[in-house]
Design an enzyme around this catalytic site. Structure first.
Site, PDB file in Angstrom:
ATOM      1  N   ASP A 103       0.906  -1.149   0.000  1.00 53.39           N
ATOM      2  CA  ASP A 103       0.000   0.000   0.000  1.00 53.39           C
ATOM      3  C   ASP A 103       0.942   1.195   0.000  1.00 53.39           C
ATOM      4  OD1 ASP A 103      -1.521   2.246   0.762  1.00 53.39           O
ATOM      5  OD2 ASP A 103      -3.081   0.912   1.506  1.00 53.39           O
ATOM      6  N   HIS A 104       1.125   1.818  -1.165  1.00 56.07           N
ATOM      7  CA  HIS A 104       2.239   2.766  -1.257  1.00 56.07           C
ATOM      8  C   HIS A 104       2.045   3.992  -0.355  1.00 56.07           C
ATOM      9  CE1 HIS A 104      -0.388   4.620  -4.256  1.00 56.07           C
ATOM     10  NE2 HIS A 104       0.300   5.715  -4.084  1.00 56.07           N
ATOM     11  N   HIS A 128      -5.939   2.661   1.016  1.00 62.97           N
ATOM     12  CA  HIS A 128      -5.156   3.817   1.480  1.00 62.97           C
ATOM     13  C   HIS A 128      -5.822   4.565   2.637  1.00 62.97           C
ATOM     14  CE1 HIS A 128      -3.143   2.809  -2.112  1.00 62.97           C
ATOM     15  NE2 HIS A 128      -3.933   3.447  -2.943  1.00 62.97           N
TER      16      HIS A 128
END
Ligand code: NAD
Length: 489
Positions: free
Chosen positions: A178-179, A241
């Site tokens: 999950d950047h 996110h």
């Protein structure tokens, strides 16, 4: 010089957009900073029939805007190898295995392997299955699977995918990206909360009135309609996110900041998510889809390429999330994310309660404002604190002022890209900033209720103009509780 972590990266989807835009620049920066140096190799696999040289040229091209040192880029790209590959063809995995073994010997990689899924999610399970059946897993080094979003499109499909990859990899070997968890200011949240008594002591329902999380994008869906029209903002942004930022803000203090303890804290947190019933969805969640802008210079969502002209896909979501735990019971966490909003901004606004007794008889109570603490994640990075005080002058009148901290442009220049941090974490075997299956399963179950309800009922789309802050209903959501969005651009 840093201790090098030897590894072979096998990038499935090595000719794709993610690989070229994010992964190769991230690996290059690791190389430049000596996290990897001599003992690494990359195999890119994809359908096209490319030579190693052609592949290396595409890698060099992807680095053009990051580095002018041609010799360094040349040396780096000499570690790259290409294999034309069809994910369904067993023979290709046998060839891949041979190449992996020879590179292991050539670069002294100690049998360490990172399998990176930069391919369509529908292929994740197939590739993981072949890694097992064609026995690519090594006996001595580490074998780590990196998996991109989306991880399923609901709980059922996420579970199916998880069951598939779990046939080959244990949870400790799986790194779900999950950047947002790789972003500097998102990683900063636990340190800010747990290492500062001024925040630690007031981070609860006694002091916090409400919390607002905004992930605003100014761009529309652009060329990604083919993927996006089947996903929508709820799945694309909220399930992953938004929920992970929420967890950084609300998990109980872990005994220590280790991957295991952090995931335990997050698991408990998500277990306390107040699930919505189908009847409660409309009161707590709002969806939107962008239309044209005021000047009609931008097309609406439905007019975009590869999008159903009658699409019911949402490009905007606002919602109110609550927890049933002792720390935050009764505190609304308002979240919103959308495309074609007035500006790109990721931020958190924490609104504190105003329950103070005004002892200054000459001051007008209604002029005293709530304290608001804002965490600015991007594009700037910093904090703001809104406070009450007096106006300059003799008349002892109230004023509000804001304390601001912003990282300088020079500092921002040094901020590593999210993918760089995450790659280092993968090499170090540090899971802290990756999503655990327990978190995914809870958040999907929460999201599924909303999705099912929305799938049953059509919305009158488009319902917000491009360049505005979403549908009016999103303002009403907060107004019903006597609140309003802090951030208005
Ligand atoms: P892309 O379409 O640009 O690349 C896909 C790659 O997969 C190509 O290299 C293609 O050759 C390969 N491929 C496709 N079918 C194959 C097959 N049958 N056998 C072997 N190889 C095959 O896609 P992308 O944008 O790079 O996305 C890759 C993954 O990353 C997707 O899961 C996507 O959801 C995820 N992701 C991408 C981004 C991004 O910014 N591009 C962001 C977040 C997540």
């Amino acid at each position: 010089m840093k201790q090098e972590n030897p590894a072979l990266f096998i990038i499935f989807g090595g000719s794709g957009d993610l690989a070229h835009r994010k992964l190769y620049p991230a690996l290059f920066n690791l190389y430049r900073n000596n996290y990897i140096n001599k003992k690494f190799a990359v195999i890119g696999t994809a359908r096209r029939d490319w030579s190693d040289d052609f592949f290396r040229d595409t890698v060099k091209e992807s680095l053009k805007k990051f580095c002018e040192d041609e010799k360094m880029v040349q040396e780096f790209s000499s570690h790259f190898y290409y294999q034309s590959h069809d994910v369904n063809d067993s023979q290709h995995y046998i060839t891949l295995k041979k190449l992996a073994q020879s590179l292991n010997d050539k670069y002294e990689l100690e049998e360490n392997r990172v399998y990176y899924m930069a391919i369509a999610p529908s292929l994740f399970g197939t590739v993981a299955g072949h890694i097992k059946s064609e026995n690519l897993i090594t006996d001595n080094g580490f074998n780590r699977l990196v998996i991109e979003k989306p991880f399923g499109h609901d709980f059922k499909s996420a579970k199916k995918l998880n069951d598939e990859i779990s046939q080959t990899f244990d949870e400790e070997q799986i790194y779900r990206i999950d950047h947002y968890l790789g972003k500097e200011m998102v990683q900063n949240i636990p340190v800010l909360r747990f290492n500062n008594p001024v925040f630690n002591t007031i981070w609860n329902k006694d002091y916090i009135s409400n919390v607002q999380i905004t992930l605003a994008e100014s761009l529309g869906v652009e060329e990604r309609g083919g993927y996006y029209d089947g996903a929508g903002a709820l799945r694309d942004m909220v399930q992953n996110h938004v929920m992970q930022i929420l967890a950084q803000l609300t998990m109980e203090k872990p005994e220590e900041f280790t991957s295991q303890k952090v995931h335990q804290s997050k698991k408990e947190l998500f277990a306390s998510l107040k699930m919505l019933s189908s009847d409660e969805v409309d009161k707590n969640f709002v969806r939107g889809q962008y239309g044209v802008n005021l000047n009609q210079t931008q097309i609406s969502y439905r007019e975009g390429p590869n999008i159903n002209p009658e699409s019911q896909t949402e490009t905007y979501v606002a919602g109110k999330i609550m927890f049933d735990n002792d720390t935050f019971r009764g505190v609304p966490f308002y979240v919103r994310t959308g495309k074609r909003l007035p500006e790109k901004s990721t931020r958190i606004d924490i609104v504190f309660k105003k329950d103070i007794k005004n002892i200054f008889t000459s001051l007008n109570e209604s002029e005293i404002k709530e304290n608001i603490f804002s965490i600015i994640i991007e594009p700037d990075q910093g904090y703001e604190l809104l406070m009450n005080g007096t106006k300059v002058g003799m008349d002892f009148a109230t004023d509000t002022f804001s304390m601001n901290f912003k990282r300088s442009a020079k500092e921002l220049d040094k901020v590593p890209e999210a993918y760089e941090r995450l790659m280092v974490n993968i090499l170090d075997g540090d899971h802290t900033n990756f999503t655990h299956w327990d978190e995914l399963s809870s958040t999907w179950k929460y999201i599924d209720v909303i999705r099912q309800k929305w799938d049953e009922e059509k919305e009158d789309f488009p319902n917000y103009r491009s360049g505005t802050f979403g549908p009016k209903k999103a303002d009403d959501l907060l107004a019903r509780d006597g609140n309003q969005w802090v951030f208005r651009g």
